[in-house]
Design a protein around this motif. Structure first.
Motif, PDB file in Angstrom:
ATOM      1  N   LEU A 460     -17.036  20.657 -58.492  1.00 59.07           N
ATOM      2  CA  LEU A 460     -17.871  21.237 -57.437  1.00 59.07           C
ATOM      3  C   LEU A 460     -16.937  21.759 -56.356  1.00 59.07           C
ATOM      4  CD1 LEU A 460     -20.775  21.721 -56.462  1.00 59.07           C
ATOM      5  CD2 LEU A 460     -20.665  19.490 -55.314  1.00 59.07           C
ATOM      6  N   GLU A 461     -16.925  23.090 -56.215  1.00 60.82           N
ATOM      7  CA  GLU A 461     -15.982  23.731 -55.303  1.00 60.82           C
ATOM      8  C   GLU A 461     -16.446  23.598 -53.851  1.00 60.82           C
ATOM      9  OE1 GLU A 461     -13.226  24.690 -56.338  1.00 60.82           O
ATOM     10  OE2 GLU A 461     -13.471  25.023 -58.487  1.00 60.82           O
ATOM     11  N   PRO A 462     -15.530  23.807 -52.893  1.00 57.89           N
ATOM     12  CA  PRO A 462     -15.897  23.694 -51.474  1.00 57.89           C
ATOM     13  C   PRO A 462     -17.027  24.628 -51.057  1.00 57.89           C
ATOM     14  CG  PRO A 462     -13.509  23.678 -51.714  1.00 57.89           C
ATOM     15  CD  PRO A 462     -14.070  23.983 -53.070  1.00 57.89           C
ATOM     16  N   ASP A 463     -17.190  25.767 -51.780  1.00 57.01           N
ATOM     17  CA  ASP A 463     -18.267  26.683 -51.419  1.00 57.01           C
ATOM     18  C   ASP A 463     -19.598  26.326 -52.060  1.00 57.01           C
ATOM     19  OD1 ASP A 463     -17.785  27.320 -54.049  1.00 57.01           O
ATOM     20  OD2 ASP A 463     -17.238  29.417 -53.681  1.00 57.01           O
ATOM     21  N   GLY A 464     -19.632  25.213 -52.816  1.00 57.80           N
ATOM     22  CA  GLY A 464     -20.873  24.768 -53.427  1.00 57.80           C
ATOM     23  C   GLY A 464     -21.122  25.332 -54.816  1.00 57.80           C
ATOM     24  N   ASN A 465     -20.168  26.106 -55.336  1.00 56.04           N
ATOM     25  CA  ASN A 465     -20.264  26.554 -56.718  1.00 56.04           C
ATOM     26  C   ASN A 465     -19.652  25.506 -57.635  1.00 56.04           C
ATOM     27  OD1 ASN A 465     -21.467  29.020 -56.024  1.00 56.04           O
ATOM     28  ND2 ASN A 465     -19.467  29.963 -55.649  1.00 56.04           N
ATOM     29  N   ALA A 466     -20.039  25.534 -58.914  1.00 50.19           N
ATOM     30  CA  ALA A 466     -19.558  24.517 -59.846  1.00 50.19           C
ATOM     31  C   ALA A 466     -19.015  25.169 -61.112  1.00 50.19           C
ATOM     32  CB  ALA A 466     -20.673  23.541 -60.206  1.00 50.19           C
ATOM     33  N   THR A 467     -18.041  24.503 -61.724  1.00 52.65           N
ATOM     34  CA  THR A 467     -17.475  24.926 -63.002  1.00 52.65           C
ATOM     35  C   THR A 467     -17.470  23.741 -63.949  1.00 52.65           C
ATOM     36  OG1 THR A 467     -16.044  26.568 -61.959  1.00 52.65           O
ATOM     37  CG2 THR A 467     -15.449  25.856 -64.174  1.00 52.65           C
ATOM     38  N   ILE A 468     -17.949  23.954 -65.161  1.00 51.65           N
ATOM     39  CA  ILE A 468     -17.844  22.936 -66.192  1.00 51.65           C
ATOM     40  C   ILE A 468     -16.849  23.410 -67.233  1.00 51.65           C
ATOM     41  CG2 ILE A 468     -19.948  23.873 -67.282  1.00 51.65           C
ATOM     42  CD1 ILE A 468     -20.217  21.142 -68.687  1.00 51.65           C
ATOM     43  N   ALA A 469     -15.946  22.527 -67.640  1.00 54.18           N
ATOM     44  CA  ALA A 469     -14.911  22.859 -68.615  1.00 54.18           C
ATOM     45  C   ALA A 469     -14.920  21.832 -69.742  1.00 54.18           C
ATOM     46  CB  ALA A 469     -13.540  22.901 -67.948  1.00 54.18           C
ATOM     47  N   THR A 470     -15.007  22.316 -70.960  1.00 56.29           N
ATOM     48  CA  THR A 470     -14.947  21.475 -72.150  1.00 56.29           C
ATOM     49  C   THR A 470     -14.558  22.364 -73.317  1.00 56.29           C
ATOM     50  OG1 THR A 470     -16.231  20.075 -73.670  1.00 56.29           O
ATOM     51  CG2 THR A 470     -17.434  21.794 -72.502  1.00 56.29           C
ATOM     52  N   ASP A 471     -13.930  21.803 -74.343  1.00 63.19           N
ATOM     53  CA  ASP A 471     -13.502  22.661 -75.450  1.00 63.19           C
ATOM     54  C   ASP A 471     -14.620  22.931 -76.456  1.00 63.19           C
ATOM     55  OD1 ASP A 471     -13.739  20.454 -77.137  1.00 63.19           O
ATOM     56  OD2 ASP A 471     -11.646  20.414 -77.742  1.00 63.19           O
ATOM     57  N   MET A 472     -15.855  22.639 -76.095  1.00 62.05           N
ATOM     58  CA  MET A 472     -17.012  22.935 -76.924  1.00 62.05           C
ATOM     59  C   MET A 472     -17.043  24.426 -77.302  1.00 62.05           C
ATOM     60  SD  MET A 472     -19.664  21.651 -78.342  1.00 62.05           S
ATOM     61  CE  MET A 472     -21.259  22.135 -78.975  1.00 62.05           C
TER      62      MET A 472
END
Length: 738
Positions: A460-472
């Motif tokens: 969860l980034e400081p600007d309120g955006n989110a990134t999900i990372a997985t090798d799926m």
């Protein structure tokens, strides 16, 4: 009805139970859709590379024997050919997997099956590489092959390596002898190919001592290790990418031989190399679903209650491989019967490798057991649904464990209502429309549900955006979209504020796309990561986790509604979720269920079969995305239709060669074959299955749909076919006169 009182109780609420964003479950369009339709999405063979070469694999033209000599002169003389490589001991014969050591080829080694890989020609163009490969002259010492295994007399009992062990419960013979009714018939199913739209392809390039692989893979976890093992290098020197995959169907669960050939050729030439297997090569170099022979025995009392159930099968595998098609997998928990005999034996043959293809076990097993249930019901004078209803178990009839969610009876009821089952004439060959005989059939659907170890990192980034990372991976099933929905729902974010990164072996290892476990496992890992972030947000607000609500980019607690960007104060929050099978996996039986209904028309003169409509009603736990889930089930139902009417991989028993290894002769269902199809869900979140509450979807549509078509054909014609597929030559002789 399943005994819900015996069902274990949930231990705790998950982050999704507390969520209110109302994103999850909706039929949201695929987030990767625009990239695919505009061409921005790059598949393995399209991955950019500077000045690449192209490789074509050389394959054996005998079914068995020994390579005595290889003459590459004519191939090397082809304009554009850069290198002909036939003597590298690291070359794989067919598939490389993370589970087995590579089956490498070397000069002088036996040829075990027709189409076995023996080298690669590398050229400036794909066309020149193919011409060169065709001109490689190989002299063989002929060998004796076993191309026509006798499945009536298999070579081995169920091997210890089998995914599904044999089940023997109660005194089968005594229950059989004492029964008022006995059913005993044998069914056969043919070879099926996992013919994905995107062929198996790889781009390999070396950056110093490090290898980068772009390949068409269903699973990233272990891919770098498998390639490194084949090449004899350290795994940390290999990185694999598969951000977009154009279908897999089980054939891409292992690393293809094209990846190793491309890597070796790139090392030898010092340039990036692209290798793609032709459609004909895929039939040999990629594992297929093997043929089966299945004996089904059903013994009941006078009222149709099953006393003994036997599903005894034989299947095929080549020497040196240990995969056994789990034919009786779907039968284990499906119907009651205290006495049970469920086995799958093995015959060895000089065939290409067999392996897991979409719905391994259930796809071929339900073709037999669900037709057998229909036939037994008729002999008993019972409606097929009523017969199944009378034999719906309260707990697993094989091990006594309680079920998780099991809405199979509701699937029958809703399907019968929607399809108009009460309009079916139970007496065959009674409904006509001119030259066409009309019939209706149904079958149950089942697919075992698993949670496989998976990890995902959410930031969860400081600007309120989110990134999900997985090798799926996303093999066309909607992984990008459902992972976005999980994170958006759990963290209370609008969907456009979530970024999904997948298909890179350097990312946290996931379950991969296969076995219908990918979605439930990877989204569970994502949900667990989001829960840790939610706990951190609650702590920053000085609130208890149970009092925190996340919605529209805000945190709500203690009578305060604060933007996430304000709470974070310029610092991100990152957490990893780790999903794995828990104690509930051992304590109860988890499966997805459904009911298929089909109506067909059979021409009384020609025997031509036309499906007129199909319906599937399914219990898959939480529906993560109604649009993508429907698409997977619809596609599976079409495959079931095609399997029952068309698909038949035929081997020439004189040579071991497939006579129909491409789409010109291996017939799959086309648009003209597919009727109007409806898909409906009976949804109940399965909190015992995993943290996402979702059960497997992708393979369920292919389980039982073909049997529903076969049962409809019988109802239309009175002709019962047990040697699948049901082609017109098997119907013509028994069709009623006009």
């Amino acid at each position: 009805m399943a005994d819900q009182e015996a069902r274990p109780t949930r231990e705790r609420l998950t982050v999704l139970d507390r969520a209110v964003q109302n994103v999850l479950g909706k039929g949201i369009d695929r987030t990767d859709g625009p990239a695919k339709v505009t061409g921005e999405a790059r598949y393995a063979f399209e991955a950019p590379a500077d000045d690449p070469l192209y490789g074509c694999i050389v394959t054996a033209t005998v079914g068995t024997g020994t390579v005595e000599q290889i003459d590459t002169g004519a191939a090397e003389a082809v304009p554009g050919v850069v290198r002909v490589i036939t003597d590298d001991p690291r070359f794989p014969a067919d598939m490389v997997t993370s589970m087995q050591a590579p089956d490498a080829w070397r000069l002088g080694r036996d040829i075990r099956f027709f189409g076995q890989a023996i080298g690669v020609v590398v050229a400036e163009s794909w066309e020149a590489a193919c011409e060169g490969a065709a001109k490689v002259a190989v002299r063989y010492a002929p060998g004796e092959g076993r191309f026509d295994p006798d499945l009536a007399a298999p070579d081995e009992e169920t091997p210890a390596t089998a995914f599904v062990p044999p089940i023997a419960k109660g005194d089968f013979d005594a229950a059989w002898d004492a029964a008022a009714f006995r059913y005993d018939e044998t069914f056969t199913t043919p070879i099926h190919f996992p013919a994905a739209m995107e062929p198996h392809a790889t781009l390999a390039l070396w950056r110093g001592d490090d290898l980068v692989i772009h390949s068409s893979l269903q699973s990233m976890a272990g891919s770098a290790r498998a390639i490194a093992s084949a090449l004899g290098i350290d795994a940390d020197r290999v990185r694999t990418f598969a951000p977009f995959v154009g279908g897999g169907f089980g054939g891409k669960t292992s690393v293809g031989g094209d990846a190793v050939y491309a890597a070796i050729a790139a090392c030898e030439t010092g340039r990036p190399v692209k290798v793609v297997q032709s459609r004909r090569q895929i039939a040999y170099g990629v594992h297929h679903r093997p043929a089966t022979r299945q004996r089904v025995r059903i013994a009941t009392d006078k009222d149709g209650h099953i006393l003994a159930l036997g599903h005894n099968s034989a299947t095929v595998q080549r020497d040196g491989r240990n995969f056994v098609e789990p034919v009786h997998f779907g039968t284990i928990h499906l119907y009651a019967g205290d006495a049970r005999s469920l086995t799958t034996s093995l015959s060895r043959a000089s065939h290409p490798t067999s392996g897991a293809v979409r719905s391994p076990g259930e796809a071929s097993g339900t073709m037999a057991i669900e037709v057998a249930m229909d036939e037994a019901a008729e002999r008993l004078g019972l409606d097929p649904i009523e017969f199944r209803r009378r034999n719906e178990p309260r707990v697993s009839p094989s091990n006594g464990k309680p079920f998780g969610t099991r809405k199979l009876l509701q699937c029958y009821d809703e399907g019968a209502r929607m399809f108009g089952w009460d309009q079916r004439n139970p007496k065959p060959a009674q409904m006509r429309e001119g030259d066409w005989l009309i019939g209706m059939g149904m079958a149950a659907a089942v697919r075992g549900n698993f949670t496989v170890e998976a990890r995902a990192t959410v930031r969860l980034e400081p600007d309120g955006n989110a990134t999900i990372a997985t090798d799926m991976t996303d093999i066309g099933t909607g992984t990008y979209t459902i992972l976005m929905q999980i994170v958006a729902e759990a963290l209370g974010l609008p969907q456009e504020r979530v970024t999904v990164e997948i298909g890179d072996s350097d990312l946290p290892a996931s379950a991969g796309s296969g076995g219908s476990f990918g979605a439930g496992s990877s989204t569970s890992a994502a949900a667990l990561a989001c829960e840790r972030i939610a706990q951190a947000i609650a702590a920053k607000m000085g609130a208890g986790r149970e009092n925190l609500t996340l919605q529209d980019g805000h945190a709500i607690a203690e009578n305060r509604r604060v933007p996430l960007s304000e709470i974070l104060g310029g610092e991100p929050i990152e957490a990893e979720g780790h999903a794995k099978a828990g104690e509930h996996s051992q304590a109860h039986v988890s499966s997805s269920y459904g009911a298929h209904f089909a109506e067909v028309a059979v021409n009384a003169v020609t025997g031509e079969v036309r499906a007129r409509r199909m319906l599937g009603v399914f219990d898959v736990g939480r529906v993560l995305n109604r649009k993508t889930a429907r698409s997977q089930l619809l596609g599976g139902m079409i495959w079931g239709l095609g399997s029952m009417l068309h698909e038949d991989g035929v081997i020439d028993h004189r040579t071991g060669q497939f006579v129909n290894p491409d789409f010109a002769e291996y017939h799959v269902a086309a648009h003209a074959d597919a009727p109007p199809i409806e898909v409906r869900f009976i949804e109940e979140i399965d909190d015992l299955a995993n943290e996402a509450g979702a059960k497997g979807v992708g393979e369920l549509g292919n389980s039982g749909s073909g049997a529903a078509v076969a049962n409809a054909i019988y109802n239309a014609t009175g002709v019962r076919v047990r040697d699948f597929p049901v082609t017109l030559d098997k119907l013509l002789e028994g069709l009623p006169a006009l």
